[in-house]
Design a protein around this motif. Sequence first.
Motif, PDB file in Angstrom:
ATOM      1  N   TYR A   1      46.168  26.275  32.210  1.00 63.15           N
ATOM      2  CA  TYR A   1      45.739  27.570  31.683  1.00 63.15           C
ATOM      3  C   TYR A   1      45.749  28.594  32.803  1.00 63.15           C
ATOM      4  O   TYR A   1      45.169  28.369  33.876  1.00 63.15           O
ATOM      5  N   LEU A   2      46.434  29.717  32.571  1.00 61.70           N
ATOM      6  CA  LEU A   2      46.463  30.824  33.512  1.00 61.70           C
ATOM      7  C   LEU A   2      45.878  32.069  32.851  1.00 61.70           C
ATOM      8  O   LEU A   2      46.208  32.368  31.692  1.00 61.70           O
ATOM      9  N   GLU A   3      45.044  32.776  33.581  1.00 63.94           N
ATOM     10  CA  GLU A   3      44.426  33.991  33.049  1.00 63.94           C
ATOM     11  C   GLU A   3      44.507  35.102  34.080  1.00 63.94           C
ATOM     12  O   GLU A   3      44.197  34.906  35.258  1.00 63.94           O
ATOM     13  N   ALA A   4      44.938  36.279  33.632  1.00 61.60           N
ATOM     14  CA  ALA A   4      44.855  37.495  34.435  1.00 61.60           C
ATOM     15  C   ALA A   4      43.641  38.287  33.959  1.00 61.60           C
ATOM     16  O   ALA A   4      43.401  38.396  32.755  1.00 61.60           O
ATOM     17  N   HIS A   5      42.886  38.833  34.898  1.00 61.13           N
ATOM     18  CA  HIS A   5      41.635  39.510  34.539  1.00 61.13           C
ATOM     19  C   HIS A   5      41.312  40.558  35.593  1.00 61.13           C
ATOM     20  O   HIS A   5      41.613  40.366  36.773  1.00 61.13           O
ATOM     21  N   ILE A   6      40.725  41.662  35.167  1.00 67.61           N
ATOM     22  CA  ILE A   6      40.239  42.618  36.159  1.00 67.61           C
ATOM     23  C   ILE A   6      39.178  41.933  37.017  1.00 67.61           C
ATOM     24  O   ILE A   6      38.467  41.033  36.563  1.00 67.61           O
ATOM     25  N   GLU A   7      39.081  42.371  38.273  1.00 63.66           N
ATOM     26  CA  GLU A   7      38.209  41.668  39.207  1.00 63.66           C
ATOM     27  C   GLU A   7      36.733  41.759  38.834  1.00 63.66           C
ATOM     28  O   GLU A   7      35.973  40.843  39.100  1.00 63.66           O
ATOM     29  N   GLN A   8      36.269  42.881  38.286  1.00 63.73           N
ATOM     30  CA  GLN A   8      34.846  43.110  37.999  1.00 63.73           C
ATOM     31  C   GLN A   8      34.017  43.117  39.287  1.00 63.73           C
ATOM     32  O   GLN A   8      32.868  42.678  39.310  1.00 63.73           O
ATOM     33  N   GLY A   9      34.612  43.604  40.325  1.00 66.09           N
ATOM     34  CA  GLY A   9      33.979  43.735  41.625  1.00 66.09           C
ATOM     35  C   GLY A   9      34.848  44.609  42.504  1.00 66.09           C
ATOM     36  O   GLY A   9      36.005  44.894  42.173  1.00 66.09           O
ATOM     37  N   PRO A  10      34.360  45.035  43.677  1.00 62.44           N
ATOM     38  CA  PRO A  10      35.067  46.028  44.494  1.00 62.44           C
ATOM     39  C   PRO A  10      35.943  45.463  45.607  1.00 62.44           C
ATOM     40  O   PRO A  10      36.495  46.229  46.397  1.00 62.44           O
ATOM     41  N   HIS A  11      36.072  44.145  45.717  1.00 56.79           N
ATOM     42  CA  HIS A  11      36.680  43.569  46.906  1.00 56.79           C
ATOM     43  C   HIS A  11      38.167  43.891  47.037  1.00 56.79           C
ATOM     44  O   HIS A  11      38.657  44.165  48.141  1.00 56.79           O
ATOM     45  N   LEU A  12      38.918  43.866  45.946  1.00 57.22           N
ATOM     46  CA  LEU A  12      40.328  44.220  46.025  1.00 57.22           C
ATOM     47  C   LEU A  12      40.490  45.694  46.406  1.00 57.22           C
ATOM     48  O   LEU A  12      41.354  46.038  47.229  1.00 57.22           O
ATOM     49  N   GLU A  13      39.705  46.543  45.810  1.00 54.80           N
ATOM     50  CA  GLU A  13      39.805  47.968  46.138  1.00 54.80           C
ATOM     51  C   GLU A  13      39.439  48.225  47.597  1.00 54.80           C
ATOM     52  O   GLU A  13      40.107  49.003  48.293  1.00 54.80           O
ATOM     53  N   GLU A  14      38.399  47.562  48.082  1.00 56.10           N
ATOM     54  CA  GLU A  14      38.008  47.737  49.476  1.00 56.10           C
ATOM     55  C   GLU A  14      39.095  47.257  50.429  1.00 56.10           C
ATOM     56  O   GLU A  14      39.268  47.810  51.527  1.00 56.10           O
ATOM     57  N   ALA A  15      39.846  46.230  50.014  1.00 51.74           N
ATOM     58  CA  ALA A  15      40.937  45.708  50.844  1.00 51.74           C
ATOM     59  C   ALA A  15      42.258  46.419  50.579  1.00 51.74           C
ATOM     60  O   ALA A  15      43.264  46.099  51.226  1.00 51.74           O
ATOM     61  N   ASP A  16      42.273  47.372  49.643  1.00 54.00           N
ATOM     62  CA  ASP A  16      43.482  48.096  49.235  1.00 54.00           C
ATOM     63  C   ASP A  16      44.571  47.129  48.797  1.00 54.00           C
ATOM     64  O   ASP A  16      45.720  47.217  49.210  1.00 54.00           O
ATOM     65  N   ARG A  17      44.191  46.204  47.919  1.00 57.88           N
ATOM     66  CA  ARG A  17      45.127  45.233  47.349  1.00 57.88           C
ATOM     67  C   ARG A  17      45.167  45.398  45.827  1.00 57.88           C
ATOM     68  O   ARG A  17      44.142  45.646  45.186  1.00 57.88           O
ATOM     69  N   SER A  18      46.350  45.236  45.276  1.00 59.52           N
ATOM     70  CA  SER A  18      46.484  45.290  43.820  1.00 59.52           C
ATOM     71  C   SER A  18      45.982  44.026  43.147  1.00 59.52           C
ATOM     72  O   SER A  18      45.400  44.072  42.057  1.00 59.52           O
ATOM     73  N   LEU A  19      46.219  42.877  43.803  1.00 61.58           N
ATOM     74  CA  LEU A  19      46.005  41.580  43.164  1.00 61.58           C
ATOM     75  C   LEU A  19      45.266  40.625  44.080  1.00 61.58           C
ATOM     76  O   LEU A  19      45.303  40.759  45.308  1.00 61.58           O
ATOM     77  N   GLY A  20      44.606  39.655  43.478  1.00 58.68           N
ATOM     78  CA  GLY A  20      43.935  38.610  44.233  1.00 58.68           C
ATOM     79  C   GLY A  20      44.087  37.272  43.547  1.00 58.68           C
ATOM     80  O   GLY A  20      44.308  37.190  42.329  1.00 58.68           O
ATOM     81  N   VAL A  21      43.974  36.215  44.325  1.00 62.76           N
ATOM     82  CA  VAL A  21      44.053  34.840  43.823  1.00 62.76           C
ATOM     83  C   VAL A  21      42.633  34.290  43.742  1.00 62.76           C
ATOM     84  O   VAL A  21      41.904  34.298  44.734  1.00 62.76           O
ATOM     85  N   VAL A  22      42.236  33.834  42.574  1.00 65.56           N
ATOM     86  CA  VAL A  22      40.884  33.310  42.383  1.00 65.56           C
ATOM     87  C   VAL A  22      40.820  31.868  42.875  1.00 65.56           C
ATOM     88  O   VAL A  22      41.677  31.044  42.529  1.00 65.56           O
ATOM     89  N   THR A  23      39.813  31.569  43.668  1.00 64.78           N
ATOM     90  CA  THR A  23      39.638  30.214  44.194  1.00 64.78           C
ATOM     91  C   THR A  23      38.739  29.369  43.299  1.00 64.78           C
ATOM     92  O   THR A  23      38.998  28.183  43.086  1.00 64.78           O
ATOM     93  N   THR A  24      37.682  29.980  42.791  1.00 65.83           N
ATOM     94  CA  THR A  24      36.728  29.255  41.946  1.00 65.83           C
ATOM     95  C   THR A  24      35.962  30.259  41.103  1.00 65.83           C
ATOM     96  O   THR A  24      35.837  31.436  41.470  1.00 65.83           O
ATOM     97  N   ILE A  25      35.468  29.815  39.963  1.00 66.29           N
ATOM     98  CA  ILE A  25      34.607  30.632  39.109  1.00 66.29           C
ATOM     99  C   ILE A  25      33.172  30.198  39.360  1.00 66.29           C
ATOM    100  O   ILE A  25      32.867  29.006  39.404  1.00 66.29           O
ATOM    101  N   ALA A  26      32.297  31.155  39.528  1.00 66.63           N
ATOM    102  CA  ALA A  26      30.942  30.903  39.983  1.00 66.63           C
ATOM    103  C   ALA A  26      30.209  29.853  39.154  1.00 66.63           C
ATOM    104  O   ALA A  26      30.321  29.816  37.926  1.00 66.63           O
ATOM    105  N   GLY A  27      29.430  29.035  39.865  1.00 65.38           N
ATOM    106  CA  GLY A  27      28.447  28.201  39.201  1.00 65.38           C
ATOM    107  C   GLY A  27      27.211  29.052  38.935  1.00 65.38           C
ATOM    108  O   GLY A  27      26.716  29.742  39.834  1.00 65.38           O
TER     109      GLY A  27
END
Length: 418
Positions: free
Chosen positions: A190-216
């Motif tokens: 299963y692959l999902e694309a989703h808005i980050e819902q946080g500021p980290h990509l914008e702060e790094a001036d990146r369009s995209l990020g790779v998710v490592t884990t979904i929070a417990g």
Amino acid sequence: MTSLVDRTSATTVLARCDALAVCSEHPEHLDRAHLTPALAAAHRLVEPWMAEAGLRTWRDQAGNLCGRVEGREPGLPALLLGSHLDTVPDAGRYDGMLGVLLAVAVVERLRDRWADLPFALEVVGFTDEEGSRFGSALMGSRALAGTWDDAWWDRRDADGVTLADAARAFGLDPALVGTAARRREDLVGYLEAHIEQGPHLEEADRSLGVVTTIAGAERFVVEVVGEARHAGGTPYARRRDALVGAAEVITFVERTARASGAIATVGRIDVEPGAVNVVPGRAVMTLDLRAATDAERDAMRATLLAGIEELCTARGLTVHVTSTHAAPATPCAPWLRDAVRAGVVATGDALPLELWSRAGHDGMAVAAVTDVAMLFVRCHDGISHHPDEAVREVDVAAALDAFTAAVLAVADDVAGRA
């Protein structure tokens, strides 16, 4: 990567997000909850878009909207792509919907490659990811994963309507919800694309990020009990003020979590008796705790609960803590994460940013039946669950390219293993 037809462009994806935002229970703001007429209206929009992309469509007995195209031969296991179509009240127009519409566009982009794929492609628009109507999130993806709980049928919404009755009104048969479950052997991942819902990509001036884990995550109700007495006649030395104790708890929670890698939030507090001239005798608050791993979450839980007990005891208060929700951390499968990373690299980002998701997603439930991975898309100022949610067309275009390349990377991996 060049768009094959206009329906696979970022412009079209965003226009479809705008069209979906009209499907709402309230004309003033976006509110599209599980099994509502607004969700049915959203299905009536998305289903033809799926069909135009070549997908054979159906709605399963949990209320998820699904579509499928075959790979190099009929009946192969499927790679699932998707996200959710329900929203929170007063929502933005990209949380969930963007991922579904990107998935539809990816399938259409790959139309000339379907016959080469070593798996089928399926798109799923999950329902009830947010849990805003019946208080139990991820019901759509849990049904797909085969972890449905029949006790949910008796849940009631704010109007007293049971989940079972809402399902019937939506055209579903509660007795058939088990048919929505998929078998592990019928899925590739299963692959999902989703808005980050946080500021980290914008702060790094990146369009995209790779998710490592979904929070417990774990949620609690914390009840602080003191004694309600006359505000004028009770000296401070005699007071057992539940609200003052709760205030200390709130600041302790924030101070402790900020010094760690975990996130803890008190989102609501109710006070009794709630009169201007009465010392509060009872305060009840919610506590939301999240961390990248279960070990970090559990360590923070122990620290917070011990500290809360100590603070309340020092003020002569009693405290009762009840866990109301717990979800284990969901690591993204390394091989699928590598495919997502390869997709981001294909857009020109040689060193993709890796992030853990502080928010929950359908992948948490889907992981019970197959491997999962996620692609994050930059969201302006990290704002989500709010009408100001916004994405840039250039980032959506990059996401479309990366998501398409990720599917092809999965195909190469599966074919190589075969």
